[in-house]
Enzyme design. Structure first.
Site, PDB file in Angstrom:
ATOM      1  N   HIS A  70       0.829  -1.207   0.000  1.00  0.00           N
ATOM      2  CA  HIS A  70       0.000   0.000   0.000  1.00  0.00           C
ATOM      3  C   HIS A  70       0.858   1.249   0.000  1.00  0.00           C
ATOM      4  O   HIS A  70       0.483   2.274  -0.558  1.00  0.00           O
ATOM      5  CB  HIS A  70      -0.933   0.000   1.219  1.00  0.00           C
ATOM      6  CG  HIS A  70      -2.120  -0.862   1.007  1.00  0.00           C
ATOM      7  ND1 HIS A  70      -2.270  -2.086   1.590  1.00  0.00           N
ATOM      8  CD2 HIS A  70      -3.195  -0.687   0.221  1.00  0.00           C
ATOM      9  CE1 HIS A  70      -3.404  -2.624   1.191  1.00  0.00           C
ATOM     10  NE2 HIS A  70      -3.982  -1.798   0.359  1.00  0.00           N
TER      11      HIS A  70
ATOM     12  N   GLU B 288      -8.096  -6.107 -35.557  1.00  0.00           N
ATOM     13  CA  GLU B 288      -6.757  -5.820 -36.075  1.00  0.00           C
ATOM     14  C   GLU B 288      -6.417  -6.650 -37.302  1.00  0.00           C
ATOM     15  O   GLU B 288      -5.262  -6.718 -37.716  1.00  0.00           O
ATOM     16  CB  GLU B 288      -5.702  -5.963 -34.965  1.00  0.00           C
ATOM     17  CG  GLU B 288      -5.759  -7.261 -34.184  1.00  0.00           C
ATOM     18  CD  GLU B 288      -4.747  -7.322 -33.052  1.00  0.00           C
ATOM     19  OE1 GLU B 288      -3.807  -6.524 -32.988  1.00  0.00           O
ATOM     20  OE2 GLU B 288      -4.913  -8.215 -32.201  1.00  0.00           O
TER      21      GLU B 288
ATOM     22  N   ASP C 156      -1.352  -3.779 -36.090  1.00  0.00           N
ATOM     23  CA  ASP C 156      -1.489  -4.983 -36.908  1.00  0.00           C
ATOM     24  C   ASP C 156      -2.421  -4.741 -38.081  1.00  0.00           C
ATOM     25  O   ASP C 156      -2.193  -5.264 -39.173  1.00  0.00           O
ATOM     26  CB  ASP C 156      -1.986  -6.158 -36.046  1.00  0.00           C
ATOM     27  CG  ASP C 156      -0.832  -6.798 -35.300  1.00  0.00           C
ATOM     28  OD1 ASP C 156       0.226  -7.008 -35.933  1.00  0.00           O
ATOM     29  OD2 ASP C 156      -0.963  -7.060 -34.096  1.00  0.00           O
TER      30      ASP C 156
ATOM     31  N   CYS D 121      -6.710   1.249 -29.881  1.00  0.00           N
ATOM     32  CA  CYS D 121      -5.608   1.115 -28.925  1.00  0.00           C
ATOM     33  C   CYS D 121      -4.260   0.982 -29.629  1.00  0.00           C
ATOM     34  O   CYS D 121      -3.223   0.889 -28.974  1.00  0.00           O
ATOM     35  CB  CYS D 121      -5.842  -0.043 -27.959  1.00  0.00           C
ATOM     36  SG  CYS D 121      -5.879  -1.639 -28.771  1.00  0.00           S
TER      37      CYS D 121
HETATM   38  C1  PEP Z   1      -2.115  -3.354 -32.458  1.00  0.00           C
HETATM   39  O1  PEP Z   1      -1.862  -4.319 -33.174  1.00  0.00           O
HETATM   40  O2  PEP Z   1      -2.434  -2.230 -32.878  1.00  0.00           O
HETATM   41  C2  PEP Z   1      -2.040  -3.505 -31.002  1.00  0.00           C
HETATM   42  C3  PEP Z   1      -2.482  -2.569 -30.191  1.00  0.00           C
HETATM   43  O3  PEP Z   1      -1.480  -4.645 -30.504  1.00  0.00           O
HETATM   44  P1  PEP Z   1       0.095  -4.928 -30.505  1.00  0.00           P
HETATM   45  O4  PEP Z   1       0.789  -3.672 -30.929  1.00  0.00           O
HETATM   46  O5  PEP Z   1       0.455  -5.361 -29.147  1.00  0.00           O
HETATM   47  O6  PEP Z   1       0.179  -6.017 -31.515  1.00  0.00           O
HETATM   48 MG    MG Z   2      -1.789  -6.308 -32.405  1.00  0.00          MG
END
Ligand code: PEP
Ligand code: MG
Length: 545
Positions: free
Chosen positions: A188, A429, A453, A500
């Site tokens: 903590h 992706e 990807d 992401c």
């Molecule tokens: C992606 O492919 O955009 C992704 C977020 O995953 P990673 O970069 O870990 O393949």
């Molecule tokens: Mg990826």
């Protein structure tokens, strides 16, 4: 100059004098007494006073580090009221006819030893809490206030270890950094240091003596280093680094706490990407609304063998708890391609990016997948956790995942093991997933577009191949159209869609994504505030016109 190394708990540079923290540990004497009733009354009064102190500490901590992180002081209050603890103290006073101090110290030792010997890691961690409350009672009984720091200028606190109560009681304005010799990253105290945004190191190989006490030092939280009596070059380098951080902080101050709402009222989830629970500090520092991608494969990559369910559970739980109710999206194992793990014994492939990777491995080796799912479902009982599956290309894969998830839930139920109900989504992706996104949207609760990807598979460019950099157009219209299509299909089926991949952090595209109707952007923590700035300045309806 002397250089010492520790584990980083929170990034940032601190420059100042070292002050060694003195513990207020009590020497307890065993004194025979006639009037045991009087001792029991003294004990009750001490419990009352200690509870009041803890309530004051709780209120201080709520203001400084938020309700969830302050909860430890509520737990300490409850521990003080614990019947077993009370019975033990009173029994020692009565049966041995001794003073309250001795009975408290003996109970504290016995209980903390009992906790320390338990198998359960969480329970073992409670040993320090029992010691902490016993120490507090002894201080009250002895009429002493807790020991601490005696300083007129802000200092780097150096200690053997620090209890949570010691950490929060310190006058924050006087603390530049915490450096401890012992302690755990998940304690903590570490959580509090992170939440207070104070550069901190634990497990540091530094002596607690006059060779460092009172000396000028620099803590480089990002590298896990403390320089004592730094030379000129190091000092000016670190001053530069600190200045850069200061500028970032100033931007942060103006935008911190603001909702990510466009001028025409659309709210965007602005989350952070992490690879490790150590990254949580920067997530909090940069005011992320949640975690949009926790690349769980790093847990596997940093080990020589499969991480156990317990090991994984501990990490996911820490992340969920630290984020205190904010959403935490953990992506299941995504190894293969550029992320190879020897112990998986994956045969060499001619084309690993298009090979045996991510969900394909998980569906092919359900025992590995199930271990992770069990840890994730269990940890989801401790916060707002979501699970995300990578590299999906077909609806059947999602259906298969759901079957395995049902098996895991059934097994946990049969074993009487608690678990939550995390929301479940997938990464988009692959071009295949984009094209069938309407169908996929019927099966899951959210989409997160992995543009790294997706770009590689759409443009047929190996993301690892630097020779192709000139051909790699991150803003390629094919990729942007795919993103638009995914968002539209998600919305048609009533689910949210985010990004992401790295493209989500591209400030040149933020407005375009907003115009497409993006619901979430998950980016590296340092990008949160610059993107928030754009969101706050954008009118999506105007843009569309
Ligand atoms: C992606 O492919 O955009 C992704 C977020 O995953 P990673 O970069 O870990 O393949
Ligand atoms: Mg990826």
């Amino acid at each position: 100059m002397k250089t010492y190394y520790g584990k980083s708990v929170f990034n940032g540079v601190a420059i100042g004098k070292i002050s060694i923290y003195q513990k207020g540990e009590q020497q307890v004497k065993r004194v025979k007494v006639e009037d045991t009733e009087h001792e029991k009354k003294r004990y009750s009064a001490a419990v009352e006073q200690a509870t009041e102190e803890l309530q004051a500490l709780y209120e201080k901590a709520v203001k400084e580090v938020g309700e969830a992180n302050a909860a430890i002081f509520e737990i300490h209050q409850m521990m003080l009221q614990d019947d077993d603890y009370k019975e033990s103290v009173e029994n020692i006073i009565d049966s041995q006819q001794v003073n309250a101090e001795y009975a408290v110290a003996a109970t504290g030792d016995n209980f903390s030893q009992m906790f320390a010997a338990m198998d359960d890691e969480y329970m073992r961690g409670r040993a320090a809490d029992v010691k902490d409350i016993s120490e507090r009672l002894l201080n009250v009984l002895g009429g002493k206030s807790k020991a601490g720091m005696d300083t007129e200028e802000p200092v780097i606190i150096l200690a053997d270890d620090l209890a949570p109560s010691e950490t929060v009681q310190m006058n924050k304005d006087m603390v530049l950094s915490f450096v401890t010799v012992h302690g755990s990253v998940n304690s903590h105290t570490a959580i509090l240091a992170r939440t207070m945004s104070i550069p901190a190191l634990i497990g540091t190989d530094i002596p607690l003596d006059d060779t460092v006490d009172g000396k000028l030092a620099i803590v480089d939280g990002s590298k896990g280093i403390i320089y004592v009596e730094p030379d000129e070059t190091t000092l000016s380098e670190m001053q530069e680094k600190q200045k850069g951080e200061q500028e970032q902080k100033e931007l942060l101050q103006t935008l911190k706490g603001k909702a990510n709402i466009t001028l025409d009222g659309k709210e965007i989830k602005l989350y952070a990407n992490i690879g490790n629970s150590k990254d949580l500090a920067t997530v909090i520092q940069n005011d992320a609304g949640g975690i949009g991608l926790f690349r769980s494969e790093f847990l596997y990559l940093e080990k020589d063998d499969y991480p156990t369910e317990e090991e994984q559970f501990a990490v996911y739980k820490t992340v969920a708890e630290t984020m205190a109710g904010k959403q935490v999206i953990i992506r299941t194992l995504d190894i293969g391609a550029d992320k190879q793990c020897d112990y998986f014994q994956i045969e060499r492939e001619d084309n690993p990016a298009m090979g045996y990777r991510a969900i394909r491995i998980c569906l092919d080796r359900p025992e590995v997948f199930k271990t992770q799912l069990r840890a994730l479902f269990r940890a989801s009982a401790y916060g707002n956790l979501a699970i995300m599956y990578p590299m999906i290309t077909s609806v059947w894969e999602v259906k298969k995942i759901k079957e395995i998830v049902e098996e895991v839930k059934k097994e946990l139920t049969e074993q009487n093991i608690a678990f939550g109900s995390p929301s479940q989504g997938i990464m988009i992706e692959t071009p295949a997933a984009v094209m069938i996104s309407r169908e996929l949207a019927k099966e899951v609760e959210f989409f997160s577009i992995g543009t790294n990807d997706l770009t590689q598979y759409t443009l047929a460019i190996d993301r690892q191949n630097t020779k192709l950099d000139d051909f790699y157009d991150a803003h390629h219209p094919a990729v942007l159209s795919m993103i638009r299509m995914v968002i539209e299909n998600a919305h048609k089926e009533g689910i949210w869609a985010g990004i992401c991949g790295e493209l989500g952090a591209d400030l040149d595209l933020t407005q375009e994504f907003l115009a497409m109707g993006i619901d979430e952007l998950s980016v590296s923590p340092g990008r949160i505030l610059p993107i928030r700035k754009i969101i706050l300045e954008t009118n999506v309806e105007e843009l569309k016109k």
